[in-house]
Scaffold this motif. Structure first.
Motif, PDB file in Angstrom:
ATOM      1  N   ARG A  92       0.812  -1.215   0.000  1.00 14.50           N
ATOM      2  CA  ARG A  92       0.000   0.000   0.000  1.00 14.50           C
ATOM      3  C   ARG A  92       0.849   1.271   0.000  1.00 14.50           C
ATOM      4  NH1 ARG A  92      -2.405   3.380   3.787  1.00 14.50           N
ATOM      5  NH2 ARG A  92      -4.430   4.231   3.157  1.00 14.50           N
ATOM      6  N   ARG A  93       1.882   1.312   0.836  1.00 19.18           N
ATOM      7  CA  ARG A  93       2.704   2.512   0.939  1.00 19.18           C
ATOM      8  C   ARG A  93       3.413   2.816  -0.386  1.00 19.18           C
ATOM      9  NH1 ARG A  93       7.383   3.544   5.565  1.00 19.18           N
ATOM     10  NH2 ARG A  93       7.911   5.675   4.935  1.00 19.18           N
ATOM     11  N   MET A  94       3.978   1.773  -1.021  1.00 18.95           N
ATOM     12  CA  MET A  94       4.653   1.962  -2.297  1.00 18.95           C
ATOM     13  C   MET A  94       3.659   2.316  -3.389  1.00 18.95           C
ATOM     14  SD  MET A  94       7.310   2.097  -4.175  1.00 18.95           S
ATOM     15  CE  MET A  94       8.625   1.471  -3.121  1.00 18.95           C
ATOM     16  N   ARG A  95       2.455   1.743  -3.307  1.00 21.34           N
ATOM     17  CA  ARG A  95       1.421   2.039  -4.298  1.00 21.34           C
ATOM     18  C   ARG A  95       1.023   3.513  -4.239  1.00 21.34           C
ATOM     19  NH1 ARG A  95      -2.574  -1.282  -2.605  1.00 21.34           N
ATOM     20  NH2 ARG A  95      -1.405  -3.045  -3.452  1.00 21.34           N
ATOM     21  N   MET A  96       0.892   4.029  -3.041  1.00 20.43           N
ATOM     22  CA  MET A  96       0.559   5.444  -2.876  1.00 20.43           C
ATOM     23  C   MET A  96       1.675   6.334  -3.399  1.00 20.43           C
ATOM     24  SD  MET A  96      -1.281   5.526   0.875  1.00 20.43           S
ATOM     25  CE  MET A  96      -1.365   7.317   0.824  1.00 20.43           C
ATOM     26  N   LYS A  97       2.915   5.980  -3.067  1.00 21.46           N
ATOM     27  CA  LYS A  97       4.069   6.754  -3.525  1.00 21.46           C
ATOM     28  C   LYS A  97       4.137   6.761  -5.046  1.00 21.46           C
ATOM     29  CE  LYS A  97       9.136   6.586  -3.605  1.00 21.46           C
ATOM     30  NZ  LYS A  97      10.343   5.842  -3.144  1.00 21.46           N
ATOM     31  N   THR A  98       3.939   5.582  -5.643  1.00 20.47           N
ATOM     32  CA  THR A  98       3.981   5.470  -7.100  1.00 20.47           C
ATOM     33  C   THR A  98       2.877   6.292  -7.749  1.00 20.47           C
ATOM     34  OG1 THR A  98       4.938   3.234  -6.971  1.00 20.47           O
ATOM     35  CG2 THR A  98       3.858   3.858  -9.043  1.00 20.47           C
ATOM     36  N   GLY A  99       1.668   6.202  -7.201  1.00 20.77           N
ATOM     37  CA  GLY A  99       0.547   6.959  -7.756  1.00 20.77           C
ATOM     38  C   GLY A  99       0.760   8.458  -7.692  1.00 20.77           C
ATOM     39  N   ILE A 100       1.305   8.920  -6.577  1.00 22.25           N
ATOM     40  CA  ILE A 100       1.563  10.360  -6.417  1.00 22.25           C
ATOM     41  C   ILE A 100       2.619  10.831  -7.407  1.00 22.25           C
ATOM     42  CG2 ILE A 100       2.550  12.098  -4.868  1.00 22.25           C
ATOM     43  CD1 ILE A 100       1.246  10.535  -2.548  1.00 22.25           C
ATOM     44  N   LEU A 101       3.704  10.060  -7.553  1.00 24.14           N
ATOM     45  CA  LEU A 101       4.775  10.442  -8.470  1.00 24.14           C
ATOM     46  C   LEU A 101       4.311  10.404  -9.921  1.00 24.14           C
ATOM     47  CD1 LEU A 101       7.906   8.724  -6.867  1.00 24.14           C
ATOM     48  CD2 LEU A 101       7.368  11.162  -6.956  1.00 24.14           C
ATOM     49  N   VAL A 102       3.492   9.413 -10.275  1.00 26.67           N
ATOM     50  CA  VAL A 102       2.937   9.354 -11.628  1.00 26.67           C
ATOM     51  C   VAL A 102       2.090  10.592 -11.899  1.00 26.67           C
ATOM     52  CG1 VAL A 102       1.262   8.161 -13.102  1.00 26.67           C
ATOM     53  CG2 VAL A 102       2.983   6.840 -11.877  1.00 26.67           C
ATOM     54  N   GLY A 103       1.290  10.982 -10.919  1.00 25.34           N
ATOM     55  CA  GLY A 103       0.446  12.170 -11.078  1.00 25.34           C
ATOM     56  C   GLY A 103       1.259  13.436 -11.245  1.00 25.34           C
ATOM     57  N   ILE A 104       2.338  13.557 -10.456  1.00 26.85           N
ATOM     58  CA  ILE A 104       3.166  14.767 -10.515  1.00 26.85           C
ATOM     59  C   ILE A 104       4.011  14.811 -11.786  1.00 26.85           C
ATOM     60  CG2 ILE A 104       5.090  15.996  -9.438  1.00 26.85           C
ATOM     61  CD1 ILE A 104       4.063  14.985  -6.731  1.00 26.85           C
ATOM     62  N   LEU A 105       4.733  13.713 -12.065  1.00 26.37           N
ATOM     63  CA  LEU A 105       5.689  13.705 -13.172  1.00 26.37           C
ATOM     64  C   LEU A 105       5.042  13.379 -14.517  1.00 26.37           C
ATOM     65  CD1 LEU A 105       8.685  11.863 -11.446  1.00 26.37           C
ATOM     66  CD2 LEU A 105       8.415  14.315 -11.832  1.00 26.37           C
ATOM     67  N   ASP A 106       4.367  12.232 -14.593  1.00 27.89           N
ATOM     68  CA  ASP A 106       3.878  11.753 -15.887  1.00 27.89           C
ATOM     69  C   ASP A 106       2.593  12.429 -16.341  1.00 27.89           C
ATOM     70  OD1 ASP A 106       6.016   9.988 -16.054  1.00 27.89           O
ATOM     71  OD2 ASP A 106       4.950   8.431 -14.945  1.00 27.89           O
ATOM     72  N   VAL A 107       1.908  13.105 -15.420  1.00 23.50           N
ATOM     73  CA  VAL A 107       0.707  13.853 -15.806  1.00 23.50           C
ATOM     74  C   VAL A 107       0.955  15.356 -15.682  1.00 23.50           C
ATOM     75  CG1 VAL A 107      -1.731  14.283 -15.350  1.00 23.50           C
ATOM     76  CG2 VAL A 107      -0.815  11.959 -15.104  1.00 23.50           C
ATOM     77  N   GLY A 108       1.321  15.805 -14.474  1.00 23.07           N
ATOM     78  CA  GLY A 108       1.485  17.228 -14.224  1.00 23.07           C
ATOM     79  C   GLY A 108       2.610  17.880 -15.018  1.00 23.07           C
ATOM     80  N   ILE A 109       3.826  17.378 -14.858  1.00 23.26           N
ATOM     81  CA  ILE A 109       4.978  17.987 -15.538  1.00 23.26           C
ATOM     82  C   ILE A 109       4.875  17.818 -17.049  1.00 23.26           C
ATOM     83  CG2 ILE A 109       7.468  17.754 -15.909  1.00 23.26           C
ATOM     84  CD1 ILE A 109       7.826  17.391 -12.966  1.00 23.26           C
ATOM     85  N   LEU A 110       4.417  16.645 -17.493  1.00 27.27           N
ATOM     86  CA  LEU A 110       4.259  16.430 -18.934  1.00 27.27           C
ATOM     87  C   LEU A 110       3.255  17.420 -19.523  1.00 27.27           C
ATOM     88  CD1 LEU A 110       4.765  14.794 -21.510  1.00 27.27           C
ATOM     89  CD2 LEU A 110       2.940  13.233 -20.773  1.00 27.27           C
TER      90      LEU A 110
END
Length: 242
Positions: A92-110
């Protein structure tokens, strides 16, 4: 003749890049089999997806870069698949971290990079700005394996530095560097040249520490237990950077 040579090198680069993108398959087969991501990190795959996405957009804004666009389109599909598997099998902890980073980098920054360059820049200026962004990200991407290289030296084991990835990274960097010189495209040349050098260094480390006996000898504690090395998995999307 030069156009034909650059096309052939681009095709060869695409083939090798496919192998680079697919090189972590063994890692993900292990994850699926164990139904756990263990200590593997998702950050390299998140960064690889961002790089592939930006390089694909860069290639679409510049004429004569079809081969760069196609391989990075493939990279987007592969890296997305890796991340989906990571989200399924990580705690769960890694899943949350991964989801947050995907949202920031692969969605937001892109989205920000595409939106800002599209609204404020036109033509060559937009292409150059994207090239600078992609090259900078690629260089950071190629620095990702440094932690794994440190682990190799510390543990005297190459267990968590896949040979195939290092091997194809070296060839891939060399081919795309040569391709970029033929175009010429210095935004492609700089990061892939760095990738070639880094890949060679990894192969040298692999040759030095490929014997696992030294790990057992050096890591045995007073209690007679063997310390487990930290896992540092990475995926350098070569040319995503292609």
């Amino acid at each position: 003749m030069e156009d034909l040579l650059s096309f052939l090198m681009g095709v060869i680069g695409n083939i090798i890049s496919v192998l680079v993108f697919l090189s972590p398959l063994k890692t993900f087969w292990r994850i699926v089999k164990q139904r756990s991501t263990e200590e593997f990190e998702s950050v390299p795959y998140i960064c690889s997806l961002l790089c592939s996405s930006l390089w694909a957009y860069y290639a679409l804004t510049k004429s004569g870069e079809l081969l760069v666009a196609t391989i990075n389109g493939f990279g987007i599909v592969v890296e997305t698949t890796y991340l989906i598997l990571f989200l399924i099998f990580s705690p769960r902890r890694m899943r949350m971290k991964t989801g947050i980073l995907v949202g920031i980098l692969d969605v937001g920054i892109l989205a920000a990079a595409i939106g800002v360059t599209k609204m404020t820049l036109q033509g060559e200026k937009r292409t150059e700005a994207l090239g600078f962004i992609c090259a900078a990200l690629n260089i950071l991407m190629y620095a990702a394996p440094l932690s794994a290289m440190k682990t190799v030296v510390t543990t005297k084991s190459v267990e968590y530095m896949p040979f195939l990835l290092s091997f194809f990274l070296s060839i891939n960097g060399g081919v795309w560097t040569f391709y970029s010189l033929l175009l010429p495209d210095y935004f492609l040349m700089v990061p892939n040249g760095a990738g070639f050098v880094l890949g060679v260094v990894q192969l040298v480390l692999y040759a030095i520490y490929r014997n696992p006996k030294s790990l057992k000898k050096n890591n045995v504690s007073d209690a007679g237990l063997v310390e487990e090395p930290l896992i540092s998995s990475y995926s350098i999307t070569a040319p995503d950077h292609s």
